[in-house]
Design a protein around this motif. Structure first.
Motif, PDB file in Angstrom:
ATOM      1  N   ASP A 185     -30.553  54.880  94.210  1.00 40.25           N
ATOM      2  CA  ASP A 185     -30.895  55.620  95.419  1.00 40.25           C
ATOM      3  C   ASP A 185     -32.176  56.428  95.205  1.00 40.25           C
ATOM      4  O   ASP A 185     -32.288  57.174  94.226  1.00 40.25           O
ATOM      5  CB  ASP A 185     -29.769  56.573  95.808  1.00 40.25           C
ATOM      6  N   HIS A 191     -33.662  56.549 101.079  1.00 37.41           N
ATOM      7  CA  HIS A 191     -33.290  57.509 102.108  1.00 37.41           C
ATOM      8  C   HIS A 191     -34.518  58.324 102.533  1.00 37.41           C
ATOM      9  O   HIS A 191     -35.252  58.835 101.673  1.00 37.41           O
ATOM     10  CB  HIS A 191     -32.233  58.480 101.582  1.00 37.41           C
ATOM     11  N   GLN A 195     -30.296  58.362  90.660  1.00 36.24           N
ATOM     12  CA  GLN A 195     -30.712  58.989  91.918  1.00 36.24           C
ATOM     13  C   GLN A 195     -32.020  59.734  91.683  1.00 36.24           C
ATOM     14  O   GLN A 195     -32.131  60.511  90.727  1.00 36.24           O
ATOM     15  CB  GLN A 195     -29.648  59.962  92.435  1.00 36.24           C
ATOM     16  N   HIS A 208     -35.469  61.717 104.482  1.00 34.12           N
ATOM     17  CA  HIS A 208     -34.928  62.976 104.991  1.00 34.12           C
ATOM     18  C   HIS A 208     -36.058  63.808 105.593  1.00 34.12           C
ATOM     19  O   HIS A 208     -37.075  64.052 104.928  1.00 34.12           O
ATOM     20  CB  HIS A 208     -34.292  63.793 103.860  1.00 34.12           C
ATOM     21  N   HIS A 266     -34.500  59.180  97.317  1.00 35.83           N
ATOM     22  CA  HIS A 266     -34.511  60.074  98.477  1.00 35.83           C
ATOM     23  C   HIS A 266     -35.911  60.645  98.666  1.00 35.83           C
ATOM     24  O   HIS A 266     -36.460  61.265  97.744  1.00 35.83           O
ATOM     25  CB  HIS A 266     -33.529  61.228  98.272  1.00 35.83           C
ATOM     26  N   TRP A 283     -28.746  68.175  96.201  1.00 30.80           N
ATOM     27  CA  TRP A 283     -28.697  66.716  96.102  1.00 30.80           C
ATOM     28  C   TRP A 283     -28.655  66.335  94.625  1.00 30.80           C
ATOM     29  O   TRP A 283     -29.559  66.688  93.869  1.00 30.80           O
ATOM     30  CB  TRP A 283     -29.933  66.103  96.759  1.00 30.80           C
TER      31      TRP A 283
END
Length: 469
Positions: free
Chosen positions: A190, A268, A146, A270, A192, A309
């Protein structure tokens, strides 16, 4: 025939800003002789070393820059490091004017807790790595599943896309082999991207954002609760077609059925999350963000609501920053050479005669290629005014010598000086050898080129001494 020699101008930095300045200056009414200095063994600056390899459309800018330098009226002197091989006092011996176009290549600071933990990186360094910059290590620690990317501009998108993309999808590009192999082994699942403001304040270009939705086996995920629009947002949407397109793309993604997200990797996006701390015991283990709210004018304030996170790496893409140069004034707050419309000024605000700036080191790291061209035009216009005595910054005595003030103005004199110091510049013919060799490496694989990465190999090929190892 006039006995007055051509005006000698040095331009330090052979990226787009420097090449545009050289081109514009060469087309003025001045009888001018231009040398373009470059620290690296290859020209083209940020277009070669700052654009993601899967964006060949943007790299086509190099084609236009190549045409300028291939004409033969502008001399390239690459592999010459200003501040090491020569300084301003040296240049003023051989040139009547000097233009600095050294760009902004450092990451801007992000002063939050834990930003210096192992596993926290600057986007500029990562971009330099995946673009094969010869001054960065050839390895990169891609160990995180991540990852957080901090920023809401195209660099943040580039970094996030390269991290999330499957390495095999980069093979048709000019990605260096060591970069491909490292990305191939990456365990990432992932990525972000965090923006502290709302969707209408994002600085993505519409095309780059849309391209994100077409990356194979990567789902783009947005969160409806992040979509807030205040009066300032609505004004931005109504007044800017670019903002309108960005917002439309983002809001279209909110309508996607979550059950369709079946890719092996996820990217992702945000919004309204301001990074407040990077957390971890000796290494990055999480990112803490504070929820923000729009104030009505497009700015945001913190709400006191925090989220953590789990991530194992953080990349800050919050802007580039200029680097100071020896013997040249520097604004440490703005990261630029202080200037008035391209005329470099000292601590008292007085113009340094014969010294100019253009590009990002002049105005900061904002704007696209069109801005760079207009920037160069402004700087060159003032240089012409000054050396002809026509401008408000000109020397009243300039018209007596037509701006020729360097005591050693013959083109060979600076080469003699450099060679005495053991510096043998790479000229355009050397770049052509390197260019042809890189293309030959790519041809068997159906690729336009494969970059030669180690500096010593670049120099060897440009010298025509042997092939790179």
């Amino acid at each position: 025939m006039s006995s007055i020699r051509p005006l000698r101008v040095a331009i330090v930095g052979a990226g787009p800003a420097g090449i545009y300045a050289a081109d514009i200056l060469s087309k003025t009414d001045l009888d001018v002789s231009i040398d373009l200095f470059e620290r690296l063994p290859a020209p083209f600056g940020l277009v070669r070393y700052g654009v993601a390899p899967d964006h060949p459309r943007i790299k086509q800018i190099i084609v236009a820059l190549h045409k300028v330098l291939s004409r033969g009226d502008i001399r390239l002197l690459a592999n010459v490091d200003y501040g090491v091989d020569l300084k301003l006092d040296d240049l003023r011996q051989y040139y009547d004017a000097v233009i600095f176009s050294t760009g902004s290549i450092r990451d801007a600071a992000l002063p939050i807790e834990g930003i210096d933990l192992p596993g926290s990186y600057g986007a500029a360094d990562f971009v330099s790595w995946y673009d094969g910059h010869p001054d960065v290590p050839r390895t990169w620690p891609l160990e995180a599943q991540q990852v957080a990317v901090l920023g809401a501009g195209n660099v943040a998108l580039d970094v996030a896309r390269v991290l999330a993309k499957h390495a095999d999808d980069l093979l048709p590009t000019e990605v260096p082999q060591n970069v491909y192999e490292a990305l191939k082994a990456s365990p990432v699942t992932d990525v972000h991207v965090f923006a502290r403001r709302g969707p209408a304040q994002a600085k993505f270009s519409p095309l780059e954002l849309r391209e994100l939705g077409h990356v194979p086996d990567v789902d783009v995920i947005v969160y409806p609760e992040d979509f807030e629009f205040d009066e300032g947002s609505m004004a931005a949407i109504s007044s800017s077609n670019q903002t309108k397109q960005v917002v439309k793309t983002l809001t279209d993604w909110t309508l996607k059925d979550p059950s369709q997200n079946t890719a092996s990797r996820r990217l992702h996006l945000h919004f309204l999350h301001a990074p407040s701390a990077v957390l971890g015991d000796g290494k990055v283990e999480a990112l803490r963000t504070e929820r923000t709210r729009l104030n009505g004018d497009g700015t945001v304030s913190g709400t006191g609501e925090f989220h953590e996170w789990p991530v194992q790496a953080v990349y800050r893409a919050v802007g580039y920053f200029g680097s100071p140069l020896p013997e040249i004034p520097f604004d440490e707050l703005k990261g630029v050479i202080p200037n008035r419309e391209g005329r470099v000024v000292d601590i008292d605000g007085e113009h340094l005669p014969g010294v100019y700036a253009t590009g990002w080191i002049k105005r900061g790291p904002v704007g696209l290629i069109g801005h760079t061209k207009s920037d160069a035009s402004e700087t060159v216009r003032h240089l012409v005014e000054d050396v002809t005595g026509a401008g408000d910054g000109g020397d009243a005595a300039a018209d007596l010598t037509a701006g020729r003030v360097a005591p050693l103005g013959e083109p060979e004199a600076v080469l003699d000086f450099l060679r005495e110091r053991g510096v043998d510049p790479i000229e355009w013919s050397g770049w052509e050898l390197l260019d042809a060799y890189e293309r030959s490496l790519g041809e068997p694989h159906g690729r336009e080129r494969i970059k030669v990465v180690p500096r010593e190999d670049m120099i060897r090929v440009a010298r025509g001494q042997s092939q790179a190892g």
